[in-house]
Design an enzyme around this catalytic site. Structure first.
Site, short mmCIF file in Angstrom:
data_model
loop_
_atom_site.label_atom_id
_atom_site.label_comp_id
_atom_site.label_asym_id
_atom_site.label_seq_id
_atom_site.Cartn_x
_atom_site.Cartn_y
_atom_site.Cartn_z
N GLU A 1 0.87 -1.17 0.00
CA GLU A 1 0.00 0.00 0.00
C GLU A 1 0.91 1.22 0.00
O GLU A 1 1.45 1.59 1.03
CB GLU A 1 -0.91 -0.01 1.23
CG GLU A 1 -1.92 -1.12 1.21
CD GLU A 1 -2.80 -1.15 2.45
OE1 GLU A 1 -2.43 -0.55 3.49
OE2 GLU A 1 -3.86 -1.80 2.38
N LYS B 1 4.72 17.47 -2.46
CA LYS B 1 5.04 16.30 -3.28
C LYS B 1 5.12 15.07 -2.38
O LYS B 1 5.58 15.15 -1.24
CB LYS B 1 6.40 16.47 -3.97
CG LYS B 1 6.49 17.62 -4.92
CD LYS B 1 7.90 17.75 -5.47
CE LYS B 1 8.04 18.97 -6.35
NZ LYS B 1 9.44 19.17 -6.76
N HIS C 1 13.41 20.71 -2.89
CA HIS C 1 13.54 19.27 -3.08
C HIS C 1 14.56 18.98 -4.18
O HIS C 1 14.61 19.68 -5.19
CB HIS C 1 12.17 18.69 -3.46
CG HIS C 1 12.17 17.21 -3.61
ND1 HIS C 1 12.02 16.59 -4.82
CD2 HIS C 1 12.31 16.25 -2.68
CE1 HIS C 1 12.06 15.28 -4.63
NE2 HIS C 1 12.24 15.05 -3.35
N GLN D 1 -1.55 16.37 -9.84
CA GLN D 1 -0.75 15.90 -10.97
C GLN D 1 0.16 14.77 -10.48
O GLN D 1 0.59 14.77 -9.32
CB GLN D 1 0.10 17.05 -11.52
CG GLN D 1 0.91 16.70 -12.74
CD GLN D 1 1.55 17.93 -13.39
OE1 GLN D 1 0.94 18.98 -13.48
NE2 GLN D 1 2.77 17.78 -13.86
N VAL D 2 0.46 13.81 -11.37
CA VAL D 2 1.39 12.72 -11.07
C VAL D 2 2.48 12.74 -12.13
O VAL D 2 2.19 12.78 -13.33
CB VAL D 2 0.69 11.34 -11.05
CG1 VAL D 2 1.70 10.23 -10.78
CG2 VAL D 2 -0.43 11.32 -10.02
N TYR E 1 6.04 10.92 -8.54
CA TYR E 1 5.65 11.80 -7.44
C TYR E 1 4.29 12.40 -7.68
O TYR E 1 3.94 12.81 -8.77
CB TYR E 1 6.71 12.85 -7.11
CG TYR E 1 7.37 13.57 -8.24
CD1 TYR E 1 7.06 14.88 -8.52
CD2 TYR E 1 8.35 12.94 -9.01
CE1 TYR E 1 7.70 15.56 -9.55
CE2 TYR E 1 8.98 13.61 -10.04
CZ TYR E 1 8.65 14.92 -10.30
OH TYR E 1 9.27 15.58 -11.32
N ARG F 1 18.63 16.26 -9.92
CA ARG F 1 17.49 17.12 -10.26
C ARG F 1 17.19 18.00 -9.06
O ARG F 1 16.77 17.51 -8.02
CB ARG F 1 16.27 16.27 -10.63
CG ARG F 1 16.49 15.36 -11.82
CD ARG F 1 15.25 14.49 -12.09
NE ARG F 1 15.50 13.50 -13.12
CZ ARG F 1 15.35 13.70 -14.42
NH1 ARG F 1 14.95 14.88 -14.85
NH2 ARG F 1 15.59 12.74 -15.29
N HIS G 1 14.66 22.17 -6.45
CA HIS G 1 13.48 22.80 -7.03
C HIS G 1 12.47 23.11 -5.94
O HIS G 1 12.37 22.38 -4.95
CB HIS G 1 12.83 21.87 -8.06
CG HIS G 1 13.74 21.49 -9.18
ND1 HIS G 1 13.66 20.29 -9.83
CD2 HIS G 1 14.77 22.16 -9.76
CE1 HIS G 1 14.59 20.23 -10.77
NE2 HIS G 1 15.28 21.36 -10.74
#
Length: 192
Positions: free
Chosen positions: A28, A72, A119, A47-48, A132, A59, A62
């Site tokens: 889960e 997120k 992040h 959004q995904v 995410y 990355r 941000h």
């Protein structure tokens, strides 16, 4: 599910229980009731996103201008990442501090990053894949970046991948020219 708050208020790690048999396993990954009980608020999914990265891809850092901010819920599906959270809330007692968690496709742990936090993800293996959940749709006018190697933040980035091989950092052109923490938040040399 095991849940723990990170050293940065508003950031949490979620580790699901894996149920396995000869077919594979089941977990889960996100459960509203457990999320809300731990974090004390709902998660408004808008959004995904999914990304795949070679070892060394970095990355971030941000963040989304707050308000509106973007929360997120980040999960590694394959490979591994160092997931770094930076407190960018000027009135927070941990402003300018960071914490990190290794998220990987074996443990399938996730990190929740609240609005106002920066992040970054560093891939520690080739073909590392993350997904995410986001509380705000991509809105370029609110997108912001910080230099991941800013000495004022002092993030301790690994120099080797999971197998001990040296990492070569790979960043986007945008991330390479991201501003410093001090310049972004108009801090003097004695601040922070």
């Amino acid at each position: 599910m095991r849940i723990r708050e990170l050293a940065i208020s508003g950031a949490w790690e979620f580790v699901p229980q894996l149920h396995g048999d000869s077919r594979g396993y089941f977990a889960e990954q996100f459960k509203v009731s457990e999320f809300e009980r731990a974090v004390g608020r709902p998660f408004d999914l808008r959004q995904v996103n999914t990304s795949t990265s070679a070892a060394g891809v970095l990355r971030g850092i941000h963040y989304t201008e707050d308000p509106p901010g973007q929360a997120k819920y980040v999960t590694c599906l394959r490979g591994a990442f160092l997931d770094v959270v930076v407190d960018l809330r000027p009135n927070s007692p941990t402003f300018g501090q960071w914490d990190s968690v290794i998220i990987d496709g074996t443990q399938r742990n996730s990190v929740f990053v609240a609005e106002g936090l920066g992040h970054a993800l560093l891939s520690l293996a080739d073909d590392s894949t993350t997904t995410y959940l986001c509380s705000l749709e991509y809105t370029p006018e609110f997108d912001r970046d910080l230099d991941a190697f800013d000495p004022d933040l002092g993030i301790d980035w690994p120099t080797t991948d999971l197998d001990g091989n040296p990492l070569t950092y790979i960043r986007s052109a945008k991330d390479q020219v991201a501003p410093s923490f001090r310049d972004t938040f108009h801090l003097s040399a004695t601040d922070h």
